[in-house]
Structure formats: C-alpha cells, structure tokens
Design an enzyme around this catalytic site. Structure first.
Site, PDB file in Angstrom:
ATOM      1  N   LYS A  76       2.437  15.819  35.349  1.00 21.58           N
ATOM      2  CA  LYS A  76       1.701  15.412  34.158  1.00 21.58           C
ATOM      3  C   LYS A  76       0.249  15.871  34.272  1.00 21.58           C
ATOM      4  CE  LYS A  76       0.968  11.235  31.335  1.00 21.58           C
ATOM      5  NZ  LYS A  76       1.241   9.779  31.259  1.00 21.58           N
ATOM      6  N   SER A 153       3.308   8.170  27.267  1.00 20.46           N
ATOM      7  CA  SER A 153       2.498   9.368  27.098  1.00 20.46           C
ATOM      8  C   SER A 153       3.010  10.572  27.883  1.00 20.46           C
ATOM      9  CB  SER A 153       1.051   9.080  27.524  1.00 20.46           C
ATOM     10  OG  SER A 153       0.978   8.733  28.901  1.00 20.46           O
ATOM     11  N   SER A 177       4.579   4.557  29.954  1.00 16.83           N
ATOM     12  CA  SER A 177       4.463   6.001  29.742  1.00 16.83           C
ATOM     13  C   SER A 177       5.474   6.851  30.479  1.00 16.83           C
ATOM     14  CB  SER A 177       3.053   6.470  30.096  1.00 16.83           C
ATOM     15  OG  SER A 177       2.131   6.045  29.122  1.00 16.83           O
TER      16      SER A 177
END
Length: 448
Positions: A76, A153, A177
């Site tokens: 990420k 996210s 997330s």
C-alpha cells in the site's frame, strides 16, 4: 481459484516455478491495457522488482530461502519502501524516495518477499470506499462491467490479489481498511491488535487506531504475513482450531442492522454451517458498545489525530486534496485538547470493559460489512458517498475503537457478490483468532 502462499512456496521449493516466472506473470497482468493495472499501480511496478526476483532465484540455487522467498507482494502506498516515493494516494507527497523501509516492510523483505509495486488507495487512507479522484479507482472484480467499488482504503491491495498482480497485499487498517476491501472483493483480510506490528515508516491516519494488516487468498496466508511482520514464529496448520464447542457471540446491536438481502442470506448460511460443525452460537448484548457513538463525535480520535498531522500541509496545499478527504480531516479542528484527552480516556475505559465482556467467548462473529459493493457511479453525490462510507465502516471500525484483532473471511456462494464474515477476538489474542479463522474458513467458504 487463487493460489495460496503455501501453494506458491511448494512450487518454488520443488522448482516447478521460480521468482522470475511468478513476477513476470504479475507484471503481464499489470501491463494489460484491458485490465486494472494502471489504477491498481498508478506509478507502475517497482523498479527493483526484477532485480529482487533474480536475487531470490540466485539465493535459492545456493540453498538460501526465507519463508517468503520469491513471493510477489504488493505494498500500500503509505508504507516506506527504500528507494521509492511514498505518496499515500495523494499528489501532495511527491518528495524524495524513502531512505529505508518501514519496519513491517523491512521484515517482509528480509523474509524474501519480492515487491511488485505500490498500490493505489483512498487519499491518506481516509475513507472505506476506495475511491481516488487523483489516480482513478480500481474496479471490483465482481461484475466488473458495472464498475463497483473495491472498498478502501486499501483498494489497490485487494484488486492486486484478485487480478493476479500479486500473491498478497500489505495494507493498513484504521477503521476496516483491510477488511472492507477483502470482504467486498472475496478475499481474506486481517487486522491485528495495533501494538503487535510497529508503525514506523508508515504515513499515519490515526495513531490511536492505525494497524498494519494484510489481504490475501486465505486466512493462512494472512497469518503467515502477520507472523513475519510481528516478529513471531509462523502459525502452523496443526494449530488450526476445531469448531467443536467453539463459543461464538453474535452481537445483538449495531452490526446486524440494515443488512441487505445477499449479506443476510450468506451470514445465515455461514452460521448454520458453524452450528452444524459444533460451534455454540449465542446472541449477546455488549454493554461497552453503547459508548462507541461518543468516540465518533466530530470525527472522533481519527479526525483529531489526522488534523494534527495534516494541518501544515493543508495550510499550503489544501487545493491539492480530495475535497471529501479534506472535509473529514478538518472536522478534527473543531475539538479542543481537553476534548481529545477526554476521548482518549473514554476509549481506554471502553477497551477494558470490552475485554472483560469478551472473556466468556472465543470470538465475536458478524458480517464484515452490511452491504455488497455498490457502483462507483452511484456514489458521486455527496449524500450517497457519505452515507455509504459510514455504513461500510460501521462494523469493522468497532475492532479498531476497542483495540481488538479481527479477520474477514469470504462466505458467499460461487458466482454471487462477495460477502465477508468477520471474527473479532480479544486484545492481543491474534494468533488464537487466526487459528480459529482457519477452522472457520474451512466450514463457511463456498467460493470454490
């Protein structure tokens, strides 16, 4: 069916494949112009990926191989990777490349992971939808023509796995997330107790709630990644928990409200299978949960802590933010220091109460999120965006607020929209919860 880490490790060990071949397959999918590669990896593949794969293969020829040697993993875009720029899904952070890995990333690198690239995400990790107006939004693998959200996210992390661009994805989890995109995309997603894995080298959202998690094809995959990032021995298959006599609590409030028909049906089937396998399922009212609403006032601790980190950037670069993310961060400016300290104290009290209430049970079980993935186009209006975001965060955020560990497991039938079953365990009971999760996965998985 996606290959698990154990499957890939076995293929590498007996020389049926090598790190170069695995990476080449991932890169081909990333570069496919008809796929989601440009939205999953908006800055392209890692420039060091091929060299890492070649080094891994060379080391294996000399009998040297770590537990993740040659396994392609995505990162990420809020974790520092040495030599690469950390942007956190934003156009504002475009400075010099990181001089060292984030601690969690460094531990995975030492275990032999090959970094495929940096995955797209909601800007600064501040939404559960996965929408990014700067670099585009990766489409959910289910019903792709309809253009459904991947969840966030850690949006790119999930799609990198579903589309074969990586064997697993490393993400962060502040309110769901990792678990939200895992649930919406049909994968396993794990959120550890926050303190188990160091956060140094990651762009923060909330220092109180942030945790380092993973998204992968199975719970065992998540457990393998988690053990390395936490610096612990790897969980073995023999530690998988039997479901006979397992004590599962279904909360009687909050998490079961407003389920859509597909989620409700999948959850009922999963509970029926668990009961048939010998689990004891009981509906429980958790008194500590009644105070959770107070932790979310004016954006709660997340907005306050985000505001403290972003205030300088916002002063100089407000126009460069996603307006929806900016508005949420600015909520934190409405609270005083006294209010922040009061909320921290309230959270500590609720965490202690919740841990006491969980003692009679092995895990909480509930839907990860109450709906299946909506279309990206249906969330253009502010009211739809805000209400859907709140709905997706509602269930998984409980684990972050109460400092629990949690895992999402696919429980939908093959061909149906993905649905996640979430297990939540007591503070620092991570390995036990993962062992339970591996057993539960064997019973509820209907995807193959």
């Amino acid at each position: 069916m996606l290959p698990t880490l154990d499957t890939l490790r076995a293929r590498l060990a007996d020389r049926r494949t090598d790190a170069g071949e695995l990476l080449a397959s991932c890169l081909a999918r990333i570069e496919d112009r008809g796929g989601e590669g440009a939205r999953v990896f908006p800055h392209g593949a890692s420039p060091a990926a091929r060299a890492q794969a070649e080094a891994s293969d060379a080391m294996r020829r000399f009998g040297v191989a770590g537990p993740l040697a040659g396994i392609p993993v995505s990162v990420k875009d809020l974790f520092d990777v040495q030599g690469e720029t950390t942007r956190a899904g934003s156009r504002i952070l475009s400075g010099a490349p990181a001089s060292r890995d984030a601690i969690a990333i460094g531990r995975l690198r030492a275990a032999g992971a090959v970094w495929v690239g940096r995955t797209n995400m909601t800007e600064f990790a501040y939404s559960g939808l996965g929408i990014n107006p700067h670099f585009g939004t990766p489409a959910n693998p289910f019903d792709r023509a309809a253009g459904r959200i991947p969840g966030g996210s850690s949006s790119g992390a999930a799609v990198s796995v579903t589309d074969g661009m990586a064997a697993a994805g490393i993400g962060s989890d502040t309110g769901g997330s990792c678990r939200i995109p895992a649930a919406l995309c049909g994968l396993a997603g794990f959120k550890p107790t926050a303190a188990r894995i160091p956060l140094q080298g990651a762009v923060p959202l909330s220092t109180s709630y942030d945790s380092v998690g993973s998204i992968a094809p199975s719970v065992a995959c998540c457990a393998a990644l988690d053990s390395i990032m936490a610096g612990e021995p790897e969980l073995q298959r023999c530690e998988e928990r039997s479901l006979a006599g397992l004590r599962l609590a279904v909360p009687s409030s909050i998490v079961m409200d407003g389920l859509d028909a597909q989620v409700a049906a999948a959850f009922e089937r999963a509970i029926a299978r668990l009961t048939a396998a010998g689990a004891v399922v009981k509906e429980v009212a958790f008194g500590s949960w009644q105070g959770l609403g107070s932790l979310g006032e004016h954006g709660g601790l997340v907005a306050m802590e985000a505001w403290s980190w972003h205030v300088g950037l916002i002063k100089d670069h407000a126009a460069g933010y996603d307006p929806r993310v900016l508005a949420r961060i600015r909520l934190g400016s409405q609270n005083s220091t006294a209010e922040y300290l009061r909320m921290r104290a309230l959270r500590s009290e609720l965490c202690l109460r919740a841990d006491d209430e969980l003692q009679p049970y092995d895990a909480i079980v509930c839907p990860t999120v109450p709906i299946v993935a909506p279309r990206i186009a249906d969330l253009e209006e502010e009211s739809a965006y805000t209400s859907t975001n709140r709905l997706l965060l509602r269930n998984p955020a409980i684990a972050n607020m109460l400092d629990l560990c949690a895992v999402s497991i696919p429980c939908h039938a093959q061909g149906d929209a993905p649905v996640g079953l979430m297990l939540m365990g007591r503070h620092m009971s991570d390995r036990r919860l993962l062992a339970i999760g591996m057993g539960v996965e064997q019973v509820v998985s209907q995807t193959h």
